[in-house]
Design an enzyme around this catalytic site. Structure first.
Site, PDB file in Angstrom:
ATOM      1  N   PRO A 187       0.826  -1.208   0.000  1.00 30.01           N
ATOM      2  CA  PRO A 187       0.000   0.000   0.000  1.00 30.01           C
ATOM      3  C   PRO A 187       0.861   1.259   0.000  1.00 30.01           C
ATOM      4  O   PRO A 187       1.821   1.359   0.771  1.00 30.01           O
ATOM      5  CB  PRO A 187      -0.797  -0.113   1.308  1.00 30.01           C
ATOM      6  CG  PRO A 187      -0.037  -1.069   2.165  1.00 30.01           C
ATOM      7  CD  PRO A 187       0.708  -1.977   1.254  1.00 30.01           C
ATOM      8  N   THR A 207       0.254   5.415   0.002  1.00 25.79           N
ATOM      9  CA  THR A 207      -0.514   6.659   0.002  1.00 25.79           C
ATOM     10  C   THR A 207       0.116   7.627  -0.980  1.00 25.79           C
ATOM     11  O   THR A 207       1.317   7.875  -0.914  1.00 25.79           O
ATOM     12  CB  THR A 207      -0.472   7.271   1.424  1.00 25.79           C
ATOM     13  OG1 THR A 207      -1.179   6.404   2.293  1.00 25.79           O
ATOM     14  CG2 THR A 207      -1.092   8.651   1.473  1.00 25.79           C
ATOM     15  N   GLN A 222      -6.315  -1.313   1.726  1.00 21.16           N
ATOM     16  CA  GLN A 222      -5.893  -1.168   3.119  1.00 21.16           C
ATOM     17  C   GLN A 222      -6.837  -0.197   3.834  1.00 21.16           C
ATOM     18  O   GLN A 222      -6.972   0.962   3.421  1.00 21.16           O
ATOM     19  CB  GLN A 222      -4.458  -0.634   3.200  1.00 21.16           C
ATOM     20  CG  GLN A 222      -3.951  -0.661   4.648  1.00 21.16           C
ATOM     21  CD  GLN A 222      -2.583  -0.035   4.819  1.00 21.16           C
ATOM     22  OE1 GLN A 222      -2.392   1.134   4.478  1.00 21.16           O
ATOM     23  NE2 GLN A 222      -1.645  -0.795   5.348  1.00 21.16           N
ATOM     24  N   TYR A 239      -0.214   4.361  13.886  1.00 20.41           N
ATOM     25  CA  TYR A 239      -1.612   4.749  13.716  1.00 20.41           C
ATOM     26  C   TYR A 239      -2.490   4.160  14.805  1.00 20.41           C
ATOM     27  O   TYR A 239      -2.008   3.497  15.711  1.00 20.41           O
ATOM     28  CB  TYR A 239      -2.072   4.349  12.303  1.00 20.41           C
ATOM     29  CG  TYR A 239      -1.149   4.931  11.263  1.00 20.41           C
ATOM     30  CD1 TYR A 239      -0.928   6.302  11.217  1.00 20.41           C
ATOM     31  CD2 TYR A 239      -0.446   4.119  10.387  1.00 20.41           C
ATOM     32  CE1 TYR A 239      -0.050   6.851  10.291  1.00 20.41           C
ATOM     33  CE2 TYR A 239       0.439   4.659   9.464  1.00 20.41           C
ATOM     34  CZ  TYR A 239       0.637   6.022   9.418  1.00 20.41           C
ATOM     35  OH  TYR A 239       1.513   6.570   8.528  1.00 20.41           O
ATOM     36  N   ARG A 296      -1.876  -6.086   8.481  1.00 18.61           N
ATOM     37  CA  ARG A 296      -0.515  -5.555   8.355  1.00 18.61           C
ATOM     38  C   ARG A 296      -0.011  -5.142   9.733  1.00 18.61           C
ATOM     39  O   ARG A 296      -0.645  -4.336  10.419  1.00 18.61           O
ATOM     40  CB  ARG A 296      -0.472  -4.357   7.414  1.00 18.61           C
ATOM     41  CG  ARG A 296       0.967  -3.969   7.136  1.00 18.61           C
ATOM     42  CD  ARG A 296       1.131  -3.043   5.966  1.00 18.61           C
ATOM     43  NE  ARG A 296       2.408  -3.305   5.341  1.00 18.61           N
ATOM     44  CZ  ARG A 296       3.163  -2.406   4.744  1.00 18.61           C
ATOM     45  NH1 ARG A 296       2.741  -1.168   4.623  1.00 18.61           N
ATOM     46  NH2 ARG A 296       4.314  -2.746   4.229  1.00 18.61           N
ATOM     47  N   GLY A 333      12.372  -2.816   2.184  1.00 15.34           N
ATOM     48  CA  GLY A 333      13.741  -2.722   1.694  1.00 15.34           C
ATOM     49  C   GLY A 333      14.211  -3.905   0.872  1.00 15.34           C
ATOM     50  O   GLY A 333      15.415  -4.075   0.698  1.00 15.34           O
ATOM     51  N   ARG A 353       8.309   1.132  -3.084  1.00  8.01           N
ATOM     52  CA  ARG A 353       9.058   2.062  -3.939  1.00  8.01           C
ATOM     53  C   ARG A 353       9.347   1.477  -5.313  1.00  8.01           C
ATOM     54  O   ARG A 353       9.271   2.192  -6.315  1.00  8.01           O
ATOM     55  CB  ARG A 353      10.335   2.495  -3.232  1.00  8.01           C
ATOM     56  CG  ARG A 353      10.032   3.453  -2.073  1.00  8.01           C
ATOM     57  CD  ARG A 353      11.182   3.607  -1.129  1.00  8.01           C
ATOM     58  NE  ARG A 353      11.461   2.374  -0.400  1.00  8.01           N
ATOM     59  CZ  ARG A 353      12.490   2.209   0.422  1.00  8.01           C
ATOM     60  NH1 ARG A 353      13.350   3.193   0.591  1.00  8.01           N
ATOM     61  NH2 ARG A 353      12.658   1.083   1.063  1.00  8.01           N
TER      62      ARG A 353
HETATM   63  C1  LIG Z   1       5.010   7.099  -0.849  1.00  9.93           C
HETATM   64  C2  LIG Z   1       4.755   6.017   0.163  1.00  9.93           C
HETATM   65  C3  LIG Z   1       3.490   5.862   0.692  1.00  9.93           C
HETATM   66  C4  LIG Z   1       3.220   4.842   1.622  1.00  9.93           C
HETATM   67  N1  LIG Z   1       1.944   4.654   2.080  1.00  9.93           N
HETATM   68  C5  LIG Z   1       1.650   3.616   2.916  1.00  9.93           C
HETATM   69  C6  LIG Z   1       0.308   3.322   3.300  1.00  9.93           C
HETATM   70  O1  LIG Z   1      -0.659   3.951   2.854  1.00  9.93           O
HETATM   71  N2  LIG Z   1       0.113   2.310   4.175  1.00  9.93           N
HETATM   72  C7  LIG Z   1       1.144   1.559   4.678  1.00  9.93           C
HETATM   73  O2  LIG Z   1       0.909   0.642   5.483  1.00  9.93           O
HETATM   74  N3  LIG Z   1       2.422   1.785   4.283  1.00  9.93           N
HETATM   75  C8  LIG Z   1       2.686   2.772   3.408  1.00  9.93           C
HETATM   76  N4  LIG Z   1       3.978   2.967   2.964  1.00  9.93           N
HETATM   77  C9  LIG Z   1       5.021   2.025   3.393  1.00  9.93           C
HETATM   78  C10 LIG Z   1       5.197   0.947   2.325  1.00  9.93           C
HETATM   79  O3  LIG Z   1       4.041   0.152   2.173  1.00  9.93           O
HETATM   80  C11 LIG Z   1       6.391   0.031   2.639  1.00  9.93           C
HETATM   81  O4  LIG Z   1       6.211  -0.542   3.922  1.00  9.93           O
HETATM   82  C12 LIG Z   1       7.728   0.764   2.634  1.00  9.93           C
HETATM   83  O5  LIG Z   1       7.830   1.658   1.533  1.00  9.93           O
HETATM   84  C13 LIG Z   1       8.894  -0.232   2.570  1.00  9.93           C
HETATM   85  O6  LIG Z   1       8.777  -1.032   1.412  1.00  9.93           O
HETATM   86  P1  LIG Z   1       9.740  -0.803   0.142  1.00  9.93           P
HETATM   87  O7  LIG Z   1      11.136  -0.964   0.661  1.00  9.93           O
HETATM   88  O8  LIG Z   1       9.349  -1.866  -0.839  1.00  9.93           O
HETATM   89  O9  LIG Z   1       9.505   0.593  -0.369  1.00  9.93           O
HETATM   90  C14 LIG Z   1       4.259   3.978   2.032  1.00  9.93           C
HETATM   91  C15 LIG Z   1       5.549   4.152   1.495  1.00  9.93           C
HETATM   92  C16 LIG Z   1       5.789   5.141   0.565  1.00  9.93           C
HETATM   93  C17 LIG Z   1       7.164   5.265  -0.035  1.00  9.93           C
END
Ligand SMILES: Cc1cc2nc3c(=O)[nH]c(=O)nc-3n(C[C@H](O)[C@H](O)[C@H](O)COP(=O)(O)O)c2cc1C
Length: 309
Positions: free
Chosen positions: A26, A28, A98, A142, A183, A252, A274
């Site tokens: 997810p 945002t 979510q 949250y 989650r 990550g 990302r």
């Molecule tokens: C721009 C952005 C928005 C995010 N929005 C949410 C969200 O709405 N809900 C959530 O649980 N995590 C959110 N995250 C966290 C990601 O789901 C994820 O846990 C985090 O980026 C690490 O994963 P990655 O290394 O694949 O980026 C967000 C991350 C980013 C970069």
């Protein structure tokens, strides 16, 4: 990576068949409080994911942490999401949403019952909007985590033992007939949603609270575990031992570490935030061992199509 890439093997998630183990986490993106064609384009372009988990979506107008975050509490929002899910399904995808309550203000105990009811209504609306299921956001700092995590906990006096709120929300949401994923993360930071964020390592007391909670989860569709900010595969093995359902690992991961996690059976699937922002065709890139584009975080929350579609 080749066709032998374990991320590209199909997986069984309850009664759903995922064609691969590459999950869209997810994210945002603040592109509007009512989902539009922009959202439909964004998600449809990522429909080849084994599973999409759509962005944190508000359950009630009482808790709006910042503007342009979508919800599931008005007719227009349900209709907007329906266009998104119909398109993703017509392209062969699967999409959960979510459900999010940011807990931006204190929740008096008198409001707990209505908050649980808001979760139930939002889950019923998610089904009306065509989602394949919902994910309950109990991670970050949250509302639910404020009740769960002893370090964040200034809420227990309002509502019984630590995991009670989450367990009651899960019961309420299950009663709608929705598939429900959870989650969680014992690793939190004030800027949890947008890495890189400062590392927070839970103490043993916190870890044991989460162990207890994970053992008590009543067969959710999946457990979506966000690991520590300093990448550590071992953190996932703890939960693999405690939880025998479908485990999605996050935080990550690179293509190689994600393959290793699935190959060594530490997780059933890996989610990417990302990498999916920058690579809508992430699954194809994995299949062809193509280099990944890097997201420009300047466009994370700016609105409009740039850096989003
Ligand atoms: C721009 C952005 C928005 C995010 N929005 C949410 C969200 O709405 N809900 C959530 O649980 N995590 C959110 N995250 C966290 C990601 O789901 C994820 O846990 C985090 O980026 C690490 O994963 P990655 O290394 O694949 O980026 C967000 C991350 C980013 C970069």
């Amino acid at each position: 990576m080749s066709q032998g890439n374990p991320l590209l093997r199909p997986a069984i998630l309850g009664d759903l068949v995922l064609p691969n183990r590459v999950v869209m986490a997810p994210t945002t993106r603040c592109r509007g409080s009512v989902p539009s064609d922009l959202h439909a384009l964004h998600y449809a372009r990522r429909a080849s994911a084994g599973l999409i988990i759509a962005e944190g979506t508000l359950i009630s107008p009482q808790d709006v942490p910042f503007p342009n975050v979508p919800g599931l509490f008005t007719t227009a929002q349900v209709a907007g999401w329906r266009r998104v899910t119909d398109l993703v399904h017509s392209l062969g995808g699967r999409i959960f949403v979510q459900l999010w309550h940011a807990g931006t203000r204190p929740l008096p105990s008198s409001e707990v019952t209505s908050t649980i009811a808001d979760y139930r209504t939002a889950a019923a609306n998610a089904l009306r909007a065509g989602f394949d299921g919902v994910e309950i956001a109990a991670n970050g700092t949250y509302l639910i985590a404020q009740f769960l995590n002893p370090r964040l906990n200034h809420r227990t006096d309002a509502y019984g033992e630590l995991p009670r709120l989450l367990l009651d929300i899960l019961d309420a949401v299950h009663s709608t007939g929705a598939r429900v994923g959870v989650r969680l993360s014992p690793y939190w930071s004030p800027t949890d949603s947008a890495p890189p964020c400062p590392d927070y390592f839970p103490d043993e007391e916190t870890l044991s609270h989460y162990d207890d909670l994970v053992r008590r989860l009543d067969s959710p569709a999946y457990l979506h575990l966000r690991g520590p900010a300093s990448f550590d595969l071992d953190a996932f093995s703890r939960y693999r031992k405690l939880f025998d359902g479908f485990l999605i690992a996050n935080n990550g991961f690179s293509p190689d570490t994600a393959s290793a996690a699935v190959e060594s059976d530490l997780a059933d699937a890996v989610s990417f935030a990302r990498h999916f922002i920058a690579n809508p065709d992430l699954v194809t890139r994995f299949a062809l061992t193509q280099e990944l584009a890097v997201a420009d975080k300047a466009h994370n929350y700016t609105g409009g199509p740039i850096g989003y579609i």
